[in-house]
Design a protein around this motif. Structure first.
Motif, PDB file in Angstrom:
ATOM      1  N   THR A 304       0.888  -1.153  -0.211  1.00 46.60           N
ATOM      2  CA  THR A 304       0.019  -0.147  -0.090  1.00 46.60           C
ATOM      3  C   THR A 304       0.842   1.285  -0.056  1.00 46.60           C
ATOM      4  O   THR A 304       1.966   1.172   0.143  1.00 46.60           O
ATOM      5  CB  THR A 304      -0.837   0.025   1.181  1.00 46.60           C
ATOM      6  N   GLU A 305       0.287   2.515  -0.163  1.00 48.75           N
ATOM      7  CA  GLU A 305       0.736   3.633  -0.054  1.00 48.75           C
ATOM      8  C   GLU A 305       2.108   3.818   0.910  1.00 48.75           C
ATOM      9  O   GLU A 305       3.153   4.346   0.732  1.00 48.75           O
ATOM     10  CB  GLU A 305      -0.004   4.839  -0.465  1.00 48.75           C
ATOM     11  N   ARG A 308       4.977   2.033   0.180  1.00 46.37           N
ATOM     12  CA  ARG A 308       5.710   2.333  -0.885  1.00 46.37           C
ATOM     13  C   ARG A 308       6.601   3.839  -0.617  1.00 46.37           C
ATOM     14  O   ARG A 308       7.618   4.129  -1.262  1.00 46.37           O
ATOM     15  CB  ARG A 308       4.827   2.436  -1.971  1.00 46.37           C
ATOM     16  N   LYS A 309       6.007   4.552   0.079  1.00 52.41           N
ATOM     17  CA  LYS A 309       6.205   5.845   0.411  1.00 52.41           C
ATOM     18  C   LYS A 309       7.463   5.822   1.587  1.00 52.41           C
ATOM     19  O   LYS A 309       7.968   6.814   1.884  1.00 52.41           O
ATOM     20  CB  LYS A 309       5.165   6.809   0.603  1.00 52.41           C
ATOM     21  N   THR A 602       8.301  11.497   0.564  1.00 53.75           N
ATOM     22  CA  THR A 602       8.473  10.246   0.724  1.00 53.75           C
ATOM     23  C   THR A 602       9.980   9.854   1.280  1.00 53.75           C
ATOM     24  O   THR A 602      10.866  10.696   0.884  1.00 53.75           O
ATOM     25  CB  THR A 602       8.139   9.637  -0.620  1.00 53.75           C
TER      26      THR A 602
END
Length: 615
Positions: A304-305, A308-309, A602
């Motif tokens: 999920t985000e 990934r970040k 990020t």
């Protein structure tokens, strides 16, 4: 020496009022020539970079049915928070396995192969500020032998395995084993946790055994003071439980092995009954870590985000923790499961190997022995897990009387009864696993039905022996335990761990011989015999075993390098208190991360794999 031990026993059993150990102890003298030992030489495994403070937020799937450490309903999942990870007299170093100080600073062995003497750290305190003294150890027998706690296993163990606990002064005591034991095993039996005698003081002197007659009800939701760094501070029934740190002045920090550990000020457990909802809370930043126990969580749902970040990190670390008994427990007190042929048929109709490969992605391993593995020469390495073989299973079912096949493919007997058993399990996340076993079992003409019972209620259901097949595992110490699981004293009785209700005279004799055997090599040989007999009885089908800790955490949660010890089961307090408390929360990184999330900044995605103790 004999007179001294008898005197100690009289102190325990014949005193009156709430304090059975109130007889003057000045007459009991320490024997001369004791060789006191300690150990401050083992490596430290926490980080000096740790920061004290903050609240660690995690969750539990169900609110506990009791805060008692013994008695009805106390043996649930929440038990670890109240008992399993609290200090004892001494402890094993999690890397070298050598004994190191805990509440006791020194210890000595008597010359009778039965007695271990301890000196309590005079700084040791309960979380309510009261000193931990020899009286709190003496009280262990008072409490555990009392019928008022409604805990027959503890009554029996502390009567038959512990002969006495003797006070020699405010900070010195001895534990006397009921039988001679080799040195290492003797320490395992003598190494007790104290119980706060002042907390359990009965309301009146009519309770002549020193324990409140209304113990079960009076203490049902009263957590005892803690010897460790955290105590129950706030309870919102059905919603949350908060543990609070005693503070930087906690007595344990005078012990070098506790330095830089247990760093968060509070641990808040929120009740979230659905694991997927808990995961959503975690990914929103409402929980600090999340246990990635299932393959789909690790392999699929960590893309999920937030991952990934780089806001959330992943961790996989291997350990060498002994594996306890479990897999699938067959209750021989239920119809047809008292038939050995039917049980053997079930063993070959259950496809655990397929489950591991097809559902669990090969992340876990098959446990070769249903009684447990990883305990050195105590483990019978000649035992191998039964293979999935529907044809062989069918042969056993035919011998057991189920020689016909119904229109739906399920076997029936001459009475028209179907071959069907319910599988009891405690977590919704296990449903795909049990469903796979159900589909595979049909090939042998066996029907399995899914009996999901929430959390601690499931264990209560199994303790009351209402199950047919139970899908669960038990933890283990460094040497196997058999009496609680397989002795006839615990068969067909509620609130005992004989989940199979299996017993035999021959097995009883081996178990009792195992418990009393002094010679270590003979004891290990008896252990292997017991494991073979249990395997031959086909009552515990070996399941899957996990040899790692696997978790996700927000980047502000930090840990040492290397993170793992041999005995690390949980890196964080992610729903279980069995961690070593080596993690901490970095407030600056938390601020940085929160700010970055608002600004869209990020970080590099991070997955850490710690192979230090991979076998």
């Amino acid at each position: 020496m004999l007179k001294m031990l008898k005197f100690g026993l009289i102190v325990i059993l014949l005193g009156t009022g709430w304090s059975p150990h109130a007889v003057a102890q000045s007459e009991v003298m320490l024997p001369e020539g004791l060789q006191w030992e300690s150990n401050s030489e083992e490596p430290l495994f926490a980080s000096p970079n740790a920061i004290f403070g903050g609240t660690f937020r995690t969750y539990i799937e169900s609110f506990p049915q009791t805060f008692r450490i013994v008695g009805p309903d106390s043996n649930g999942r929440f038990r670890s928070w109240l008992l399993d990870s609290r200090p004892a007299s001494v402890t094993r170093h999690p890397i070298t396995n050598k004994w190191i100080p805990d509440i006791a600073t020194h210890w000595a062995y008597g010359d009778d192969d039965k007695t271990v003497y301890f000196r309590i750290n005079p700084k040791a305190r309960w979380s309510d500020g009261k000193p931990i003294t020899a009286d709190d150890y003496v009280f262990v027998l008072t409490l555990m032998r009392s019928k008022d706690i409604v805990a027959p296993w503890y009554n029996k163990h502390y009567t038959e395995q512990v002969e006495d606990i003797i006070k020699f002064g405010e900070h010195t005591f001895a534990v006397v084993s009921a039988v001679r034991r080799n040195k290492d095993e003797l320490m395992l039996y003598a190494n007790l946790q104290p119980r706060p005698a002042h907390f359990y003081k009965p309301k009146n002197d009519k309770n002549r055994d020193g324990v409140d007659d209304n113990f079960v009800r009076r203490y049902n939701f009263k957590a005892e003071p803690a010897a460790g760094p955290y105590y129950v501070d706030d309870i919102k029934k059905g919603k949350s439980i908060t543990f609070k740190h005693v503070g930087k002045s906690w007595w344990g920090y005078s012990n070098r092995y506790y330095k830089h550990r247990y760093n968060v000020e509070k641990i808040r457990l929120k009740v979230i009954r659905d694991k997927d909802i808990a995961r959503q809370h975690f990914e929103k930043g409402n929980l600090d870590s999340f246990w990635l126990d299932t393959p789909e969580l690790w392999h699929e749902k960590t893309n999920t985000e937030a991952y990934r970040k780089g806001y959330i990190h992943k961790f996989w670390g291997y350990n060498q923790v002994p594996i306890g008994a479990g897999g699938l427990w067959l209750n021989t007190a239920r119809p047809y499961l008292n038939n050995l042929d039917i049980r053997k048929g079930v063993f070959h109709a259950i496809d655990f190997d397929g489950l591991i490969q097809k559902v669990l992605r090969g992340d876990l391993q098959r446990k070769p022995n249903g009684v447990g593995v990883g305990q050195g020469d105590y483990t019978n390495t000649g035992i191998q897990a039964p293979q999935f073989d529907p044809d062989l299973a069918a042969e056993y079912f035919v011998k057991g009387g189920f020689d016909k096949i119904g229109s739906d493919g399920i076997r029936i007997n001459s009475k028209g009864e179907r071959l069907t058993f319910a599988v009891t399990y405690s977590r919704p996340t296990y449903s795909p696993r049990v469903a796979f076993l159900k589909e595979q079992a049909k090939q042998a003409g066996l029907e399995l039905t899914l009996n999901l019972i929430d959390g601690s209620s499931a264990f209560k259901y199994v303790l009351e022996k209402k199950h047919e097949l139970s899908f669960h595992d038990m933890s283990s110490g460094e040497i196997p335990a058999y009496w609680q699981y397989f002795h006839s004293d615990n068969a067909n009785k509620p609130q005992t761990n004989n989940f199979t209700n299996y017993s035999s005279d021959e097995l009883d004799a081996l178990i009792m011989a195992y418990r009393s055997e002094f010679d270590l090599e003979k004891k290990k040989a008896i252990s292997r015999q017991i494991q073979q007999r249990v395997a031959d009885a086909a009552v515990v089908l070996p399941g899957a075993m996990r040899t790692y800790a696997r978790e996700a955490h927000w980047r502000w949660v930090k840990y040492p390098t290397p993170a793992m010890t041999k005995l690390t089961e949980y890196l964080f307090s992610s729903g279980a208190a069995l961690d070593f408390g080596t993690y901490w929360i970095d407030p600056e990184i938390k601020k940085e991360t929160k700010s970055a999330m608002k600004k869209g900044k990020t970080f590099e995605p991070i997955t850490v794999v710690d192979n230090t103790y991979k076998l």
